[in-house]
Design an enzyme around this catalytic site. Structure first.
Site, PDB file in Angstrom:
ATOM      1  N   GLU A  62      42.080  43.555  45.311  1.00  0.00           N
ATOM      2  CA  GLU A  62      40.741  43.072  45.620  1.00  0.00           C
ATOM      3  C   GLU A  62      40.543  42.815  47.116  1.00  0.00           C
ATOM      4  O   GLU A  62      39.464  43.086  47.667  1.00  0.00           O
ATOM      5  CB  GLU A  62      40.445  41.799  44.819  1.00  0.00           C
ATOM      6  N   HIS A 131      39.336  35.285  33.056  1.00  0.00           N
ATOM      7  CA  HIS A 131      38.371  36.238  32.511  1.00  0.00           C
ATOM      8  C   HIS A 131      37.082  35.544  32.071  1.00  0.00           C
ATOM      9  O   HIS A 131      36.177  36.206  31.575  1.00  0.00           O
ATOM     10  CB  HIS A 131      38.959  36.973  31.299  1.00  0.00           C
TER      11      HIS A 131
END
Length: 326
Positions: A62, A131
């Site tokens: 990322e 998540h």
């Protein structure tokens, strides 16, 4: 008017397609956004139609993804970055906060940073920590970043295009459990400004303010309260930085009560800033303290416990009753 009924996921896909068609400088980057079409299939079919140079499958890194997007923006591109899940954004947090958010000011306005970072966020899909989190306050706190979240298909379609057109970096939070909720989208008429709040339901007794996934919960709470003779106004904030305090103030001055609802933990969440500002602005109008409803100050729980963790109808209605009791 060209009205189409589509899910939030489809609206985001169509919005990205429109942006790619309109501007050759728009690029999409992220893990599995190409051949797979993204974990939630938001970018489905786009690499096939626009090629691997415009819809780019990246390594699982990322920080590298966002760093590359910053470099592309410096060269005149408009990269749209996808982070697979909310909890995966933190390896890129350094790039976002120390570089992306500051370059415009550092260059005295001479450098633009038209980068959009799409983040599926919040819970409700039976997933685990990393998540299902709601880190929006961590980004709204950072000067130089715009932070928004749509709650319906029309806003998903138009707000994403408006974010891509912005010369400022935009953190675009997508309520993942609402991806399959359907609504009408006028694909020819922009419904409003990117950072303006919207009255989703009119009322006279109390205001519920929310954004993203909690707007639907607040609308359901307002409908339930109406059966007991309570008139609840629901304001969809849409933007978390900047917040449309003028629009919210207008609602609170009418109803004289406010409850702020979000999935993130209440402690130092968006509701804290909103409560403080509205108390400052509306002190002589308020007939009750501003109340907040949110997640608990604890790590996101296992899937079997998330219904207890997430703010639901009962917790929102309880706050409404407590406010009206003053």
């Amino acid at each position: 008017m060209a009205i189409e009924k589509m899910s939030i996921a489809k609206a985001l896909n169509e919005s990205l397609r429109k942006a790619l068609e309109t501007d050759p400088k728009v690029l999409i980057m992220g893990e599995d956004v190409g051949k797979l079409g993204g974990v939630f299939r938001i970018t489905d079919g786009l690499q096939k139609d626009f090629g691997e140079e415009r819809v780019i499958d990246t390594p699982l890194a990322e920080s590298g993804i966002v760093g590359t997007a910053i470099g592309l923006a410096l060269r005149g591109y408009r990269p749209v970055v996808e982070i697979q899940f909310d909890g995966f954004v933190f390896p890129a947090y350094d790039q976002i906060v120390t570089q992306l958010a500051k370059m415009h000011a550092r260059a005295l306005g001479k450098i633009k940073m038209p980068v959009v970072i799409r983040i599926p966020y919040a819970g409700g899909i039976g997933a685990v920590e990393h998540h299902s989190e709601s880190p929006e306050a961590l980004f709204a706190h950072v000067p130089g970043l715009k932070v928004v979240s749509p709650s319906n298909a029309s806003d998903a379609y138009w707000m994403l295009q408006q974010a891509i057109l912005s010369d400022d970096p935009v953190i675009f939070f997508e309520p993942k459990r609402r991806y399959w909720d359907k609504g009408e989208v006028d694909v020819e008429a922009i419904p409003g400004e990117l950072h303006k709040a919207r009255v989703a339901r009119s009322g006279t007794d109390i205001t519920l303010a929310a954004y993203g996934p909690m707007v639907k919960v607040c609308l359901e709470a307002a409908a339930a309260a109406a059966e007991e003779g309570k008139s609840v106004e629901v304001v969809d904030l849409r933007s978390m930085s900047p917040v449309d305090f003028d629009g919210l103030q207008a609602s609170v001055e009418r109803t004289r009560r406010l409850v702020v609802v979000h999935e993130a933990p209440v402690f130092l969440g968006m509701g804290s800033e909103i409560a403080a500002r509205i108390t400052e602005r509306c002190f002589y109008h308020l007939e009750a303290p501003v109340l907040r409803v949110g997640g608990f100050h604890a790590p996101y729980p296992p899937a079997r416990l998330e219904d207890e963790y997430l703010p639901g109808l009962d917790r929102v209605l309880d706050a409404v009753d407590r406010s009206l009791a003053y």
